[in-house]
Design an enzyme around this catalytic site. Structure first.
Site, PDB file in Angstrom:
ATOM      1  CB  THR A  48      40.512  42.870  35.906  1.00 51.26           C
ATOM      2  OG1 THR A  48      40.740  44.128  36.942  1.00 51.26           O
ATOM      3  CG2 THR A  48      40.917  41.662  36.479  1.00 51.26           C
ATOM      4  CB  THR A  50      35.781  47.351  35.500  1.00 56.01           C
ATOM      5  OG1 THR A  50      34.763  46.506  34.743  1.00 56.01           O
ATOM      6  CG2 THR A  50      35.184  48.643  36.004  1.00 56.01           C
ATOM      7  CB  CYS A  51      40.844  47.233  37.190  1.00 61.27           C
ATOM      8  SG  CYS A  51      39.696  46.511  38.496  1.00 61.27           S
ATOM      9  CB  SER A  52      42.733  47.731  32.901  1.00 57.97           C
ATOM     10  OG  SER A  52      43.719  46.949  33.698  1.00 57.97           O
ATOM     11  CB  VAL A  56      43.694  52.640  37.023  1.00 54.15           C
ATOM     12  CG1 VAL A  56      45.046  53.224  36.872  1.00 54.15           C
ATOM     13  CG2 VAL A  56      43.759  51.470  37.981  1.00 54.15           C
TER      14      VAL A  56
END
EC number: 1.11.1.25
Length: 162
Positions: A48, A50-52, A56
């Site tokens: 996703t 924001t996560c990617s 992270v």
């Protein structure tokens, strides 16, 4: 259930991952955390935006600095299956320190009290975005986001807690 908080003992639970020999493994959280200073951060979903693109990569970029402050493990969990987490981990060839762990049924996320209902977006039950600093199973910092926000759980935020 109340969300995990500073002073709490991190609950035990099982998470899954693929080892270096590409064998599926199940591991207890306590076996990864007991006797160590660990960052456990969670994201709503692999791949996703924001996560990617933010969450992270921040932990990958700051891993050396975090380790220099005594952190022995940096663990990323998501409510995804281990195959997805393996593919996501491979999308960061520069990563040497962040371990990607699957909480496929959200069982551990539930034990933390950090479920996020994203059914209306077609994603089902996921994890709230968070970052915990844990020292020998005891939560020393609990940076937990509301909804899908990304304002308090970055690697930089955890660095301030060290």
């Amino acid at each position: 259930m109340a969300p995990i908080a500073v002073g709490d003992v991190l609950p035990d639970g099982k998470l899954a991952y693929f080892d270096e020999q590409d064998q599926l493994q199940e591991v207890s959280v306590h076996s990864l955390v007991a006797g160590k200073k660990v960052i456990l951060f969670g994201v709503p979903g692999a791949f996703t935006p924001t996560c990617s693109l933010k969450h992270v990569p921040g932990f990958i970029e700051k891993a050396g600095e975090l380790k220099s402050k005594g952190v022995t493990e940096i663990l990323c969990i998501s409510v995804n299956d281990p195959f997805v987490m393996k593919a996501w981990a491979k999308s960061y060839p520069e990563n040497k320190h962040v371990k990607f762990l699957a909480d496929g049924s959200a069982t551990y996320t539930h034990a933390l009290g950090l479920e996020l209902n994203l059914q209306e977006k077609g994603l089902g039950t996921r994890s709230r975005r968070f970052a915990l600093l844990v020292d020998d199973l005891k939560v020393k910092a609990a940076n937990i986001e509301g909804g899908g926000e990304f304002t308090v759980s970055s690697a930089d935020d955890i660095l301030k807690d060290l």
